[in-house]
Design a protein around this motif. Structure first.
Motif, short mmCIF file in Angstrom:
data_model
loop_
_atom_site.label_atom_id
_atom_site.label_comp_id
_atom_site.label_asym_id
_atom_site.label_seq_id
_atom_site.Cartn_x
_atom_site.Cartn_y
_atom_site.Cartn_z
N GLN A 44 0.82 -1.20 0.00
CA GLN A 44 0.00 0.00 0.00
C GLN A 44 0.86 1.26 0.00
N HIS A 45 1.89 1.28 0.84
CA HIS A 45 2.75 2.46 0.90
C HIS A 45 3.66 2.55 -0.32
N ALA A 46 4.08 1.43 -0.87
CA ALA A 46 4.88 1.46 -2.09
C ALA A 46 4.07 2.07 -3.23
N GLN A 47 2.78 1.75 -3.28
CA GLN A 47 1.94 2.29 -4.35
C GLN A 47 1.81 3.81 -4.25
N VAL A 48 1.61 4.31 -3.03
CA VAL A 48 1.43 5.75 -2.89
C VAL A 48 2.74 6.48 -3.19
N VAL A 49 3.89 5.88 -2.86
CA VAL A 49 5.17 6.50 -3.19
C VAL A 49 5.38 6.51 -4.71
N ASP A 50 5.00 5.43 -5.38
CA ASP A 50 5.11 5.40 -6.84
C ASP A 50 4.24 6.49 -7.48
N ARG A 51 3.02 6.66 -6.96
CA ARG A 51 2.14 7.69 -7.49
C ARG A 51 2.72 9.09 -7.22
N HIS A 52 3.37 9.24 -6.06
CA HIS A 52 3.96 10.53 -5.74
C HIS A 52 5.12 10.86 -6.67
N ARG A 53 5.88 9.85 -7.06
CA ARG A 53 6.96 10.08 -8.01
C ARG A 53 6.41 10.57 -9.35
N GLU A 54 5.30 10.00 -9.77
CA GLU A 54 4.67 10.46 -11.00
C GLU A 54 4.23 11.92 -10.87
N LEU A 55 3.70 12.27 -9.69
CA LEU A 55 3.29 13.65 -9.46
C LEU A 55 4.50 14.59 -9.49
N ALA A 56 5.60 14.18 -8.87
CA ALA A 56 6.80 15.01 -8.87
C ALA A 56 7.30 15.26 -10.30
N LYS A 57 7.26 14.21 -11.13
CA LYS A 57 7.69 14.37 -12.52
C LYS A 57 6.76 15.32 -13.27
N ALA A 58 5.45 15.18 -13.02
CA ALA A 58 4.49 16.07 -13.69
C ALA A 58 4.67 17.51 -13.24
N GLN A 59 4.98 17.72 -11.96
CA GLN A 59 5.21 19.06 -11.44
C GLN A 59 6.44 19.68 -12.08
N THR A 60 7.45 18.87 -12.36
CA THR A 60 8.64 19.35 -13.05
C THR A 60 8.30 19.90 -14.43
N GLY A 61 7.36 19.24 -15.13
CA GLY A 61 6.93 19.72 -16.43
C GLY A 61 6.25 21.08 -16.34
N VAL A 62 5.40 21.26 -15.34
CA VAL A 62 4.74 22.54 -15.15
C VAL A 62 5.77 23.64 -14.91
#
Length: 232
Positions: A44-62
């Motif tokens: 469960q925690h691994a999944q939320v960390v993976d999703r957070h990494r995706e968010l961090a990458k998307a924030q970099t694009g912005v």
């Protein structure tokens, strides 16, 4: 004297959900990413960390397209039809980046909210942690196993960071429902020990309490207590 170690570069972009992830787990984002890399988070925690990494990458694009738009509009380029076309194209790209960022944030929330709900439910029954209990839980949170010495028969917990926790302390934490062992593994080979939801909630509450209780500044010797200013 050896040269000082080089500073460790940060590996993450700032996202608006960092504080929620850190609050519910009791760890900063960089630590959570490290735990994920070492495979010591539950599913469960691994999944939320993976999703957070995706968010961090998307924030970099912005951030990238915001900086590009600022560069295009700061007077560096001639104001002509070519510049207008570049600005229009960058605005479109920025809109797409924001949409991707928002979608990634929704995925983080979908993975994070069940953890927050479980932590809130467990926190209602979480007991006050002693300093020793808090230190033991922090060590176990990074990964730990219970081993039995083949010659002496003595058992102790070895954490991923090399610290040891006595078997008696482990039993105390188990009885309190703060940790759990994977008894499917033999003790001589090492039984994984992990925090329960109640253990994570208690540890997170203890860490929040430590950061929100600011120490009182002692009064200077001979100083009189402060009094409200008199109204003139």
């Amino acid at each position: 004297m050896p040269p000082p170690p080089a500073p460790t570069p940060t590996r993450r972009a700032v996202s608006p959900l960092d504080h929620r992830l850190e609050a519910v787990t009791g760890h900063d984002v960089d630590t959570l990413w490290t735990y994920r890399d070492h495979g010591i988070l539950d599913e469960q925690h691994a999944q939320v960390v993976d999703r957070h990494r995706e968010l961090a990458k998307a924030q970099t694009g912005v951030t990238f397209y915001l900086k590009l738009l600022n560069r295009l509009s700061n007077g560096e380029f001639d104001v002509d039809s070519t510049l207008f076309a570049r600005i229009d194209r960058t605005v479109d790209q920025l809109q797409e980046a924001v949409a991707a960022r928002d979608a990634a944030a929704r995925r983080v929330l979908a993975a994070l909210e069940p953890i927050e709900a479980a932590a809130a439910a467990s926190a209602r029954d979480a007991r006050q942690l002693s300093t020793d209990d808090q230190a033991a839980l922090l060590a176990i949170a990074g990964g730990a196993k219970l081993y039995e010495h083949l010659l002496t028969g003595r058992m102790s917990v070895t954490t991923a960071f090399g610290t040891r926790i006595s078997h008696a302390k482990l039993q105390q934490l188990e009885d309190a429902g703060l940790v759990v062992r994977d008894t499917g593994h033999p003790v001589h080979a090492g039984q994984p020990v992990a925090l329960t939801d109640a253990g994570r909630a208690a540890l997170s509450a203890a860490r929040r309490s430590a950061t929100t209780q600011a120490p009182k500044v002692p009064a200077r010797p001979g100083a009189s207590p402060s009094t409200p200013a008199q109204r003139r």
